[in-house]
Design a protein around this motif. Structure first.
Motif, PDB file in Angstrom:
ATOM      1  N   ALA A 168      -1.705  -8.176  -5.317  1.00  0.00           N
ATOM      2  CA  ALA A 168      -2.916  -7.360  -5.225  1.00  0.00           C
ATOM      3  C   ALA A 168      -2.767  -6.068  -6.028  1.00  0.00           C
ATOM      4  CB  ALA A 168      -3.224  -7.050  -3.760  1.00  0.00           C
ATOM      5  N   LEU A 169      -1.559  -5.464  -5.978  1.00  0.00           N
ATOM      6  CA  LEU A 169      -1.313  -4.226  -6.722  1.00  0.00           C
ATOM      7  C   LEU A 169      -1.355  -4.480  -8.225  1.00  0.00           C
ATOM      8  CD1 LEU A 169      -0.649  -1.231  -6.547  1.00  0.00           C
ATOM      9  CD2 LEU A 169       1.776  -1.826  -6.423  1.00  0.00           C
ATOM     10  N   ILE A 170      -0.806  -5.620  -8.646  1.00  0.00           N
ATOM     11  CA  ILE A 170      -0.865  -5.992 -10.059  1.00  0.00           C
ATOM     12  C   ILE A 170      -2.322  -6.147 -10.496  1.00  0.00           C
ATOM     13  CG2 ILE A 170      -0.359  -7.826 -11.717  1.00  0.00           C
ATOM     14  CD1 ILE A 170       2.042  -6.125 -11.079  1.00  0.00           C
ATOM     15  N   ALA A 171      -3.142  -6.747  -9.618  1.00  0.00           N
ATOM     16  CA  ALA A 171      -4.564  -6.904  -9.935  1.00  0.00           C
ATOM     17  C   ALA A 171      -5.230  -5.543 -10.119  1.00  0.00           C
ATOM     18  CB  ALA A 171      -5.257  -7.697  -8.833  1.00  0.00           C
ATOM     19  N   CYS A 172      -4.847  -4.581  -9.266  1.00  0.00           N
ATOM     20  CA  CYS A 172      -5.401  -3.227  -9.388  1.00  0.00           C
ATOM     21  C   CYS A 172      -4.992  -2.583 -10.714  1.00  0.00           C
ATOM     22  CB  CYS A 172      -4.929  -2.362  -8.228  1.00  0.00           C
ATOM     23  SG  CYS A 172      -5.585  -2.849  -6.616  1.00  0.00           S
ATOM     24  N   LEU A 173      -3.725  -2.747 -11.096  1.00  0.00           N
ATOM     25  CA  LEU A 173      -3.239  -2.179 -12.352  1.00  0.00           C
ATOM     26  C   LEU A 173      -3.964  -2.800 -13.541  1.00  0.00           C
ATOM     27  CD1 LEU A 173       0.613  -2.056 -11.655  1.00  0.00           C
ATOM     28  CD2 LEU A 173      -0.956  -0.119 -11.764  1.00  0.00           C
ATOM     29  N   MET A 233     -14.725  -1.895  -3.883  1.00  0.00           N
ATOM     30  CA  MET A 233     -14.879  -3.317  -3.558  1.00  0.00           C
ATOM     31  C   MET A 233     -13.924  -3.731  -2.440  1.00  0.00           C
ATOM     32  SD  MET A 233     -15.544  -5.218  -7.223  1.00  0.00           S
ATOM     33  CE  MET A 233     -14.066  -4.582  -8.009  1.00  0.00           C
ATOM     34  N   ALA A 234     -12.686  -3.206  -2.477  1.00  0.00           N
ATOM     35  CA  ALA A 234     -11.725  -3.507  -1.415  1.00  0.00           C
ATOM     36  C   ALA A 234     -12.178  -2.912  -0.085  1.00  0.00           C
ATOM     37  CB  ALA A 234     -10.343  -2.978  -1.795  1.00  0.00           C
ATOM     38  N   LEU A 235     -12.776  -1.718  -0.133  1.00  0.00           N
ATOM     39  CA  LEU A 235     -13.275  -1.068   1.075  1.00  0.00           C
ATOM     40  C   LEU A 235     -14.429  -1.865   1.682  1.00  0.00           C
ATOM     41  CD1 LEU A 235     -12.880   1.425   2.848  1.00  0.00           C
ATOM     42  CD2 LEU A 235     -14.533   2.627   1.404  1.00  0.00           C
ATOM     43  N   ILE A 236     -15.308  -2.375   0.841  1.00  0.00           N
ATOM     44  CA  ILE A 236     -16.421  -3.202   1.315  1.00  0.00           C
ATOM     45  C   ILE A 236     -15.890  -4.492   1.943  1.00  0.00           C
ATOM     46  CG2 ILE A 236     -18.421  -4.560   0.564  1.00  0.00           C
ATOM     47  CD1 ILE A 236     -18.962  -2.415  -1.547  1.00  0.00           C
ATOM     48  N   ALA A 237     -14.868  -5.087   1.306  1.00  0.00           N
ATOM     49  CA  ALA A 237     -14.253  -6.301   1.860  1.00  0.00           C
ATOM     50  C   ALA A 237     -13.633  -6.017   3.229  1.00  0.00           C
ATOM     51  CB  ALA A 237     -13.198  -6.835   0.892  1.00  0.00           C
ATOM     52  N   ALA A 247      -8.049  -2.749   3.382  1.00  0.00           N
ATOM     53  CA  ALA A 247      -8.053  -1.299   3.561  1.00  0.00           C
ATOM     54  C   ALA A 247      -6.826  -0.679   2.894  1.00  0.00           C
ATOM     55  CB  ALA A 247      -8.088  -0.958   5.050  1.00  0.00           C
ATOM     56  N   GLY A 248      -5.669  -1.310   3.075  1.00  0.00           N
ATOM     57  CA  GLY A 248      -4.456  -0.810   2.437  1.00  0.00           C
ATOM     58  C   GLY A 248      -4.560  -0.862   0.927  1.00  0.00           C
ATOM     59  N   LEU A 249      -5.157  -1.931   0.432  1.00  0.00           N
ATOM     60  CA  LEU A 249      -5.346  -2.061  -1.008  1.00  0.00           C
ATOM     61  C   LEU A 249      -6.251  -0.958  -1.544  1.00  0.00           C
ATOM     62  CD1 LEU A 249      -4.710  -3.850  -3.458  1.00  0.00           C
ATOM     63  CD2 LEU A 249      -6.766  -5.157  -2.932  1.00  0.00           C
ATOM     64  N   ALA A 250      -7.330  -0.664  -0.808  1.00  0.00           N
ATOM     65  CA  ALA A 250      -8.261   0.389  -1.228  1.00  0.00           C
ATOM     66  C   ALA A 250      -7.582   1.753  -1.239  1.00  0.00           C
ATOM     67  CB  ALA A 250      -9.479   0.407  -0.306  1.00  0.00           C
ATOM     68  N   ALA A 251      -6.754   2.037  -0.203  1.00  0.00           N
ATOM     69  CA  ALA A 251      -6.110   3.343  -0.092  1.00  0.00           C
ATOM     70  C   ALA A 251      -5.043   3.549  -1.162  1.00  0.00           C
ATOM     71  CB  ALA A 251      -5.499   3.492   1.303  1.00  0.00           C
ATOM     72  N   PHE A 252      -4.157   2.567  -1.328  1.00  0.00           N
ATOM     73  CA  PHE A 252      -3.071   2.730  -2.293  1.00  0.00           C
ATOM     74  C   PHE A 252      -3.588   2.671  -3.731  1.00  0.00           C
ATOM     75  CE2 PHE A 252      -0.449   1.802   1.387  1.00  0.00           C
ATOM     76  CZ  PHE A 252       0.645   2.626   1.178  1.00  0.00           C
ATOM     77  N   ASN A 253      -4.612   1.889  -3.980  1.00  0.00           N
ATOM     78  CA  ASN A 253      -5.211   1.866  -5.319  1.00  0.00           C
ATOM     79  C   ASN A 253      -5.880   3.198  -5.636  1.00  0.00           C
ATOM     80  OD1 ASN A 253      -6.169   0.412  -7.790  1.00  0.00           O
ATOM     81  ND2 ASN A 253      -8.159   0.811  -6.851  1.00  0.00           N
ATOM     82  N   ILE A 357      -9.282   7.907   0.374  1.00  0.00           N
ATOM     83  CA  ILE A 357      -7.977   8.096   1.011  1.00  0.00           C
ATOM     84  C   ILE A 357      -8.140   8.788   2.364  1.00  0.00           C
ATOM     85  CG2 ILE A 357      -5.769   9.312   0.806  1.00  0.00           C
ATOM     86  CD1 ILE A 357      -5.964   8.902  -2.233  1.00  0.00           C
ATOM     87  N   TRP A 358      -8.970   9.821   2.390  1.00  0.00           N
ATOM     88  CA  TRP A 358      -9.194  10.598   3.619  1.00  0.00           C
ATOM     89  C   TRP A 358      -9.858   9.736   4.687  1.00  0.00           C
ATOM     90  CZ3 TRP A 358      -8.000  15.965   3.174  1.00  0.00           C
ATOM     91  CH2 TRP A 358      -8.138  16.687   4.364  1.00  0.00           C
ATOM     92  N   TYR A 359     -10.835   8.949   4.292  1.00  0.00           N
ATOM     93  CA  TYR A 359     -11.569   8.103   5.242  1.00  0.00           C
ATOM     94  C   TYR A 359     -10.648   7.072   5.902  1.00  0.00           C
ATOM     95  CZ  TYR A 359     -14.554   4.285   6.846  1.00  0.00           C
ATOM     96  OH  TYR A 359     -15.127   3.282   7.595  1.00  0.00           O
ATOM     97  N   LEU A 360      -9.830   6.402   5.116  1.00  0.00           N
ATOM     98  CA  LEU A 360      -8.957   5.357   5.653  1.00  0.00           C
ATOM     99  C   LEU A 360      -7.808   5.948   6.459  1.00  0.00           C
ATOM    100  CD1 LEU A 360      -8.899   2.963   2.566  1.00  0.00           C
ATOM    101  CD2 LEU A 360     -10.021   2.586   4.774  1.00  0.00           C
ATOM    102  N   ALA A 361      -7.385   7.174   6.115  1.00  0.00           N
ATOM    103  CA  ALA A 361      -6.335   7.820   6.902  1.00  0.00           C
ATOM    104  C   ALA A 361      -6.814   8.136   8.314  1.00  0.00           C
ATOM    105  CB  ALA A 361      -5.877   9.096   6.210  1.00  0.00           C
ATOM    106  N   GLY A 362      -8.117   8.299   8.489  1.00  0.00           N
ATOM    107  CA  GLY A 362      -8.675   8.596   9.806  1.00  0.00           C
ATOM    108  C   GLY A 362      -8.769   7.401  10.723  1.00  0.00           C
ATOM    109  N   SER A 363      -8.357   6.225  10.247  1.00  0.00           N
ATOM    110  CA  SER A 363      -8.435   5.015  11.073  1.00  0.00           C
ATOM    111  C   SER A 363      -7.354   4.977  12.137  1.00  0.00           C
ATOM    112  CB  SER A 363      -8.333   3.768  10.187  1.00  0.00           C
ATOM    113  OG  SER A 363      -7.056   3.704   9.566  1.00  0.00           O
TER     114      SER A 363
END
Length: 377
Positions: A168-173, A233-237, A247-253, A357-363
């Motif tokens: 997934a990280l490779i896809a983001c790169l 797109m990751a956040l919507i998924a 969610a992790g993919l959205a935050a780290f990306n 990043i801020w939004y997902l950290a609040g989870s």
């Protein structure tokens, strides 16, 4: 930078210049006129030079035979230009012996599209040595290197995380670098593709050089912009499936692309802010750039983003120190509209990435809160 290239009596007439005020005019490979650097870097300029030509003269005398002789004749050439840097505009007239033989206008689009002349390579005969060399080049070809680097990147990120997250990280790169590739192709540049480098991200390469600050901004910022779209797109998924993996993919990306936007060369953010600040000619423009950076540092520390604020401060100082050399660059500067548009685009992208990043950290999830903790470190 190259300002003009036209035909003049069978040879190429090329005008080079910079915002420092200097101009050089070449007829073929011969330097025929020079304007020294000065504060007067715009307006009307005239380059004058003479070309010597040979003409046959026939002398007829009734008492003697016909005689022929060769005489030298000087042709006066003048190139008149009216130059404006921001927005860029160049009106020119080529005059031969008081007669206009060429004229026209060039703008930013013409500068973006111009391609340096490349020498024609001589054809080589096929030989065993040549075939062996070709085989060696194929072994080291770009495709082989890309595959090797991609495999090494997957292995490296799998060791740090999991195989699925590494993919997934490779896809983001790749999606980030594809943004750079799309921008290059938009400007008609030939690309060499994407290279993944373990623990360092990726590179989008081109064989051609840019000619304007606008090209530098667009090519640089399109990577993080595509990265932002990937995080959205990751956040919507994540919202649709509830799968914390997305969610992790959205935050780290988002964190990855946010670091790319730091104003530190050779990161994307360094190229963007350098192009914006180096296009500002006045001290007032530099002051606005410094003020904007100061606000960014203040907000970073106010929000507890210590690392982000520190790196933002270091990067901004680096750009300010290099500001005096802006007139020596071969890149055409941004006009006022381009400076404002680029600045808004940059800060909106940065703000959107921090918001994700801020939004997902609040989870409440420790893993999702890690990107924010990194920024607060």
């Amino acid at each position: 930078m190259e300002l003009l290239r036209i035909d003049c009596l069978g040879k190429e007439l090329r005008l080079e210049g910079s915002m420092a005020g200097w101009q050089q005019l070449f007829w073929g490979d011969t330097l025929v006129s020079v304007k020294q650097a000065s504060a007067d870097n715009e307006g009307l300029k005239t380059h004058e030079f003479e070309l010597a030509t040979q003409v046959n003269q026939v002398n007829t005398n009734p008492d003697t035979n016909i005689e022929k002789s060769i005489a030298s004749q000087a042709i006066k050439i003048s190139l008149e230009i009216n130059l404006t840097w921001q927005p860029f505009s160049l009106d020119y007239r080529l005059i031969k012996d008081d007669q206009i033989i060429n004229s026209g206008t060039r703008d930013t689009k013409d500068i973006e599209r111009q391609v340096p002349v490349k020498p024609i390579e001589a054809k080589r005969k096929v030989s065993l040595v040549g075939l062996a060399s070709l085989g060696f080049k194929l072994l080291k070809s770009a495709k082989v290197i890309k595959v090797v680097l991609a495999g090494a990147s997957v292995a490296a990120y799998s060791w740090l995380f999991s195989f699925q997250f590494a993919l997934a990280l490779i896809a983001c790169l790749v999606f980030h670098e594809y943004g750079h590739i799309r921008a290059m192709k938009h400007f008609g540049m030939k690309t060499k593709g994407i290279y993944l480098i373990p623990f360092m991200g990726g590179l989008a390469l081109s064989d051609e050089k840019i000619n304007t600050r606008w090209q530098d901004v667009v090519i640089s910022i399109m990577g993080p912009t595509f990265g932002l779209l990937m995080s959205i797109m990751a956040l919507i998924a994540y919202w649709l499936t509830g799968n914390v993996f997305f969610a992790g993919l959205a935050a780290f990306n988002a964190l990855l692309n946010l670091f790319n936007l730091l104003p530190i060369l050779p990161l994307d953010g360094g190229h963007i802010l350098k192009s914006i600040s180096f296009s500002m000619n006045s001290v007032l423009g530099l002051g606005a750039c410094v003020a904007g950076a100061a606000v960014g540092v203040y907000l970073s520390y106010t929000l507890g983003l210590a690392l982000l604020g520190f790196l933002l401060l270091i990067g901004s100082l680096e750009i300010v120190f290099e500001w005096k050399t802006r007139h020596q660059s071969h890149l055409l500067p941004l006009d006022r509209y381009g400076q404002i548009f680029s600045t808004i685009w940059y800060f909106l992208t940065v703000g959107a990435l921090i918001a994700i990043i801020w939004y997902l950290a609040g989870s409440g999830d420790n893993m999702l809160g890690l990107p924010l903790k990194i920024l607060q470190s």
